[in-house]
Design an enzyme around this catalytic site. Sequence first.
Site, PDB file in Angstrom:
ATOM      1  N   SER A 136      29.383  19.778  50.812  1.00 30.42           N
ATOM      2  CA  SER A 136      30.819  19.855  50.561  1.00 30.42           C
ATOM      3  C   SER A 136      31.247  21.297  50.736  1.00 30.42           C
ATOM      4  O   SER A 136      30.427  22.218  50.596  1.00 30.42           O
ATOM      5  CB  SER A 136      31.126  19.400  49.124  1.00 30.42           C
ATOM      6  OG  SER A 136      32.459  19.714  48.760  1.00 30.42           O
ATOM      7  N   TYR A 149      30.358  20.525  39.751  1.00 34.17           N
ATOM      8  CA  TYR A 149      30.252  19.992  41.110  1.00 34.17           C
ATOM      9  C   TYR A 149      29.940  21.104  42.097  1.00 34.17           C
ATOM     10  O   TYR A 149      29.104  20.952  42.994  1.00 34.17           O
ATOM     11  CB  TYR A 149      31.552  19.287  41.478  1.00 34.17           C
ATOM     12  CG  TYR A 149      31.521  18.579  42.814  1.00 34.17           C
ATOM     13  CD1 TYR A 149      30.645  17.519  43.043  1.00 34.17           C
ATOM     14  CD2 TYR A 149      32.375  18.959  43.850  1.00 34.17           C
ATOM     15  CE1 TYR A 149      30.623  16.861  44.267  1.00 34.17           C
ATOM     16  CE2 TYR A 149      32.365  18.308  45.068  1.00 34.17           C
ATOM     17  CZ  TYR A 149      31.486  17.259  45.271  1.00 34.17           C
ATOM     18  OH  TYR A 149      31.458  16.609  46.476  1.00 34.17           O
TER      19      TYR A 149
END
Length: 254
Positions: A136, A149
């Site tokens: 990501s 995250y």
Amino acid sequence: MSPRTAVVTGASSGIGAATARQLATAGYHVVLTARRADRLESLAKELSSAGASVSAHALDVTDRPAVDAFAASLPEVHVLINNAGGAFGAEYVAKADPDDWRAMYEVNVLGVLNVTQALLPALTASGDGTVVILSSTAGFVAYEGGGGYVAAKHGTHAIAATLRLELCGDPVRVIEIAPGMVKTDEFAVTRFRGDADKAAAVYEGVAEPLTADDVADTITWAVTRPSHVNVDLLVVRPRAQAAQHKVHRVPGEG
């Protein structure tokens, strides 16, 4: 000549399901894995009805004995798509629940490690293996409310970068795909613990965030390059997102 085999983790929805569909269309035998057996069976039925070669295996990538048993059941593997992952919670570091951080590390980092380690012998033995790791843009840039995250996806990125160095000279490519803003049915809803309004606000005003199909198309393109071509790292964002913190929003859109 039998089709090449591609294993897709997290294939029950979103990017994983879209990738499975596109790889099936590209002629691969697709092995679907995810925790939700009912969704896997539904996707497997859809693909097989369309003439694709497919099998489904319920699997939790954080369960190492189950992953090892799954790997032992496969006669051969040519491509691994490490897609299983997720975000849980959006609290600031000062208020974050360590259990959320632990869960994100388990699935985004140790899950990738488990499946990659278990399938690497088969990928190497194929003589032309490919490991795809879905990271990501959060693996490169921090943002408020994303601490757990961000930390996990930094770990995902580290696995890809390190593995590529360690496999240099072996017949296995390591490809990292790092999506930016992607609107799927579940990612943001899961992150906000089922709060659909908060999930929708993430994309508010963004006319065209990426879709699962957009990312799947990128993955399939990278995988189907000639064997000597390695796409080390591909960052893919919607046009409206210039950076993690820079998003063009239009009132009334999204």
